[in-house]
Design a protein around this motif. Structure first.
Motif, PDB file in Angstrom:
ATOM      1  N   ASN A 142       0.803  -1.224   0.000  1.00 11.61           N
ATOM      2  CA  ASN A 142       0.000   0.000   0.000  1.00 11.61           C
ATOM      3  C   ASN A 142       0.833   1.270   0.000  1.00 11.61           C
ATOM      4  OD1 ASN A 142      -2.668  -1.026  -0.053  1.00 11.61           O
ATOM      5  ND2 ASN A 142      -2.472  -1.616   2.100  1.00 11.61           N
ATOM      6  N   ASN A 143       2.114   1.176   0.349  1.00 11.03           N
ATOM      7  CA  ASN A 143       2.956   2.364   0.475  1.00 11.03           C
ATOM      8  C   ASN A 143       3.951   2.544  -0.662  1.00 11.03           C
ATOM      9  OD1 ASN A 143       1.800   3.040   3.023  1.00 11.03           O
ATOM     10  ND2 ASN A 143       3.026   1.426   3.942  1.00 11.03           N
ATOM     11  N   SER A 144       4.004   1.620  -1.585  1.00 11.18           N
ATOM     12  CA  SER A 144       4.965   1.697  -2.684  1.00 11.18           C
ATOM     13  C   SER A 144       4.286   1.317  -3.992  1.00 11.18           C
ATOM     14  CB  SER A 144       6.145   0.760  -2.417  1.00 11.18           C
ATOM     15  OG  SER A 144       7.030   0.786  -3.511  1.00 11.18           O
ATOM     16  N   ASN A 145       3.904   2.334  -4.758  1.00 12.76           N
ATOM     17  CA  ASN A 145       3.204   2.068  -6.011  1.00 12.76           C
ATOM     18  C   ASN A 145       4.044   1.285  -7.014  1.00 12.76           C
ATOM     19  OD1 ASN A 145       0.742   3.200  -5.364  1.00 12.76           O
ATOM     20  ND2 ASN A 145       1.329   5.239  -6.055  1.00 12.76           N
ATOM     21  N   SER A 146       5.372   1.477  -7.003  1.00 16.02           N
ATOM     22  CA  SER A 146       6.210   0.852  -8.033  1.00 16.02           C
ATOM     23  C   SER A 146       6.161  -0.680  -7.992  1.00 16.02           C
ATOM     24  CB  SER A 146       7.649   1.343  -7.925  1.00 16.02           C
ATOM     25  OG  SER A 146       8.208   0.967  -6.688  1.00 16.02           O
ATOM     26  N   VAL A 147       6.036  -1.294  -6.821  1.00 20.53           N
ATOM     27  CA  VAL A 147       5.994  -2.757  -6.758  1.00 20.53           C
ATOM     28  C   VAL A 147       4.632  -3.298  -7.173  1.00 20.53           C
ATOM     29  CG1 VAL A 147       7.796  -2.929  -5.006  1.00 20.53           C
ATOM     30  CG2 VAL A 147       5.397  -2.885  -4.304  1.00 20.53           C
ATOM     31  N   ASN A 148       3.640  -2.438  -7.238  1.00 22.44           N
ATOM     32  CA  ASN A 148       2.303  -2.868  -7.648  1.00 22.44           C
ATOM     33  C   ASN A 148       2.136  -2.883  -9.163  1.00 22.44           C
ATOM     34  OD1 ASN A 148       1.219  -3.260  -5.012  1.00 22.44           O
ATOM     35  ND2 ASN A 148       1.149  -1.044  -4.791  1.00 22.44           N
ATOM     36  N   ARG A 149       3.000  -2.195  -9.889  1.00 17.78           N
ATOM     37  CA  ARG A 149       2.921  -2.139 -11.352  1.00 17.78           C
ATOM     38  C   ARG A 149       3.742  -3.282 -11.935  1.00 17.78           C
ATOM     39  NH1 ARG A 149       3.831   3.497  -9.941  1.00 17.78           N
ATOM     40  NH2 ARG A 149       6.022   3.240 -10.487  1.00 17.78           N
ATOM     41  N   ARG A 150       3.111  -4.463 -12.029  1.00  9.27           N
ATOM     42  CA  ARG A 150       3.880  -5.658 -12.369  1.00  9.27           C
ATOM     43  C   ARG A 150       3.010  -6.723 -13.031  1.00  9.27           C
ATOM     44  NH1 ARG A 150       1.637  -6.151  -7.622  1.00  9.27           N
ATOM     45  NH2 ARG A 150       1.000  -8.218  -6.929  1.00  9.27           N
ATOM     46  N   VAL A 151       3.682  -7.723 -13.584  1.00 13.40           N
ATOM     47  CA  VAL A 151       3.035  -8.953 -14.031  1.00 13.40           C
ATOM     48  C   VAL A 151       3.645 -10.076 -13.200  1.00 13.40           C
ATOM     49  CG1 VAL A 151       2.859 -10.629 -15.929  1.00 13.40           C
ATOM     50  CG2 VAL A 151       2.460  -8.188 -16.356  1.00 13.40           C
ATOM     51  N   ASP A 152       2.761 -10.889 -12.608  1.00 12.64           N
ATOM     52  CA  ASP A 152       3.173 -12.047 -11.829  1.00 12.64           C
ATOM     53  C   ASP A 152       2.883 -13.322 -12.615  1.00 12.64           C
ATOM     54  OD1 ASP A 152       3.922 -10.536  -9.561  1.00 12.64           O
ATOM     55  OD2 ASP A 152       1.861 -10.530  -8.813  1.00 12.64           O
ATOM     56  N   PHE A 153       3.610 -14.369 -12.294  1.00 13.56           N
ATOM     57  CA  PHE A 153       3.468 -15.665 -12.962  1.00 13.56           C
ATOM     58  C   PHE A 153       2.997 -16.723 -11.963  1.00 13.56           C
ATOM     59  CE2 PHE A 153       6.835 -13.263 -14.977  1.00 13.56           C
ATOM     60  CZ  PHE A 153       6.517 -13.345 -16.313  1.00 13.56           C
ATOM     61  N   SER A 154       2.158 -17.626 -12.420  1.00 12.39           N
ATOM     62  CA  SER A 154       1.796 -18.779 -11.614  1.00 12.39           C
ATOM     63  C   SER A 154       1.618 -19.980 -12.545  1.00 12.39           C
ATOM     64  CB  SER A 154       0.531 -18.532 -10.797  1.00 12.39           C
ATOM     65  OG  SER A 154      -0.549 -18.184 -11.623  1.00 12.39           O
ATOM     66  N   VAL A 155       1.965 -21.139 -12.031  1.00 14.05           N
ATOM     67  CA  VAL A 155       1.878 -22.369 -12.820  1.00 14.05           C
ATOM     68  C   VAL A 155       0.403 -22.783 -12.940  1.00 14.05           C
ATOM     69  CG1 VAL A 155       2.509 -24.814 -12.896  1.00 14.05           C
ATOM     70  CG2 VAL A 155       4.176 -23.107 -12.138  1.00 14.05           C
ATOM     71  N   VAL A 156       0.004 -23.133 -14.156  1.00 17.45           N
ATOM     72  CA  VAL A 156      -1.357 -23.631 -14.407  1.00 17.45           C
ATOM     73  C   VAL A 156      -1.332 -25.132 -14.198  1.00 17.45           C
ATOM     74  CG1 VAL A 156      -3.172 -23.897 -16.130  1.00 17.45           C
ATOM     75  CG2 VAL A 156      -1.814 -21.787 -16.058  1.00 17.45           C
ATOM     76  N   LYS A 157      -2.199 -25.624 -13.348  1.00 15.43           N
ATOM     77  CA  LYS A 157      -2.241 -27.059 -13.037  1.00 15.43           C
ATOM     78  C   LYS A 157      -3.211 -27.784 -13.919  1.00 15.43           C
ATOM     79  CE  LYS A 157      -0.920 -26.172  -8.325  1.00 15.43           C
ATOM     80  NZ  LYS A 157      -1.251 -26.158  -6.949  1.00 15.43           N
TER      81      LYS A 157
END
Length: 109
Positions: free
Chosen positions: A94-109
């Protein structure tokens, strides 16, 4: 499955991958090439500024940009990658906008 998948980051109101994230993107590509049966879900995220509608669309553009880069620049089969957006609904910090502007990855099962 339990591997660490590094996030890919973006500037404010941008769907252009930050140059500093190229190493992260290359790491993801190497993991995919080493594990040809793995499929990933790419989820775009945004910071808390702007409307939900705007951020939802921007998150999708970010996920699509990462997918396109993996396909075009690293030769990853597009069928192994799906995209979605969480907009600003799941802020990492909530205090750092830069870490919120991202794409995350997760494995599809």
């Amino acid at each position: 499955e339990s591997a660490y998948w590094p996030s890919v980051y973006f500037d404010v109101n941008s769907s252009k991958i930050m140059s500093g994230s190229n190493t992260n993107l290359a790491s993801v590509a190497m993991m995919l090439k080493s594990n040809p049966d793995v499929k990933l879900s790419l989820t775009g995220n945004c910071d808390k500024t702007g409307s939900e509608k705007l951020n939802s669309g921007l998150g999708q553009k970010r996920a699509d940009a990462v997918k396109n880069s993996l396909v075009k620049n690293y030769g990853i089969d597009a069928g192994r990658l799906s995209t979605s957006s969480k907009g600003k609904s799941e802020l990492l910090n909530n205090n750092s906008n830069s870490v919120n502007r991202r794409v995350d990855f997760s494995v599809v099962k």
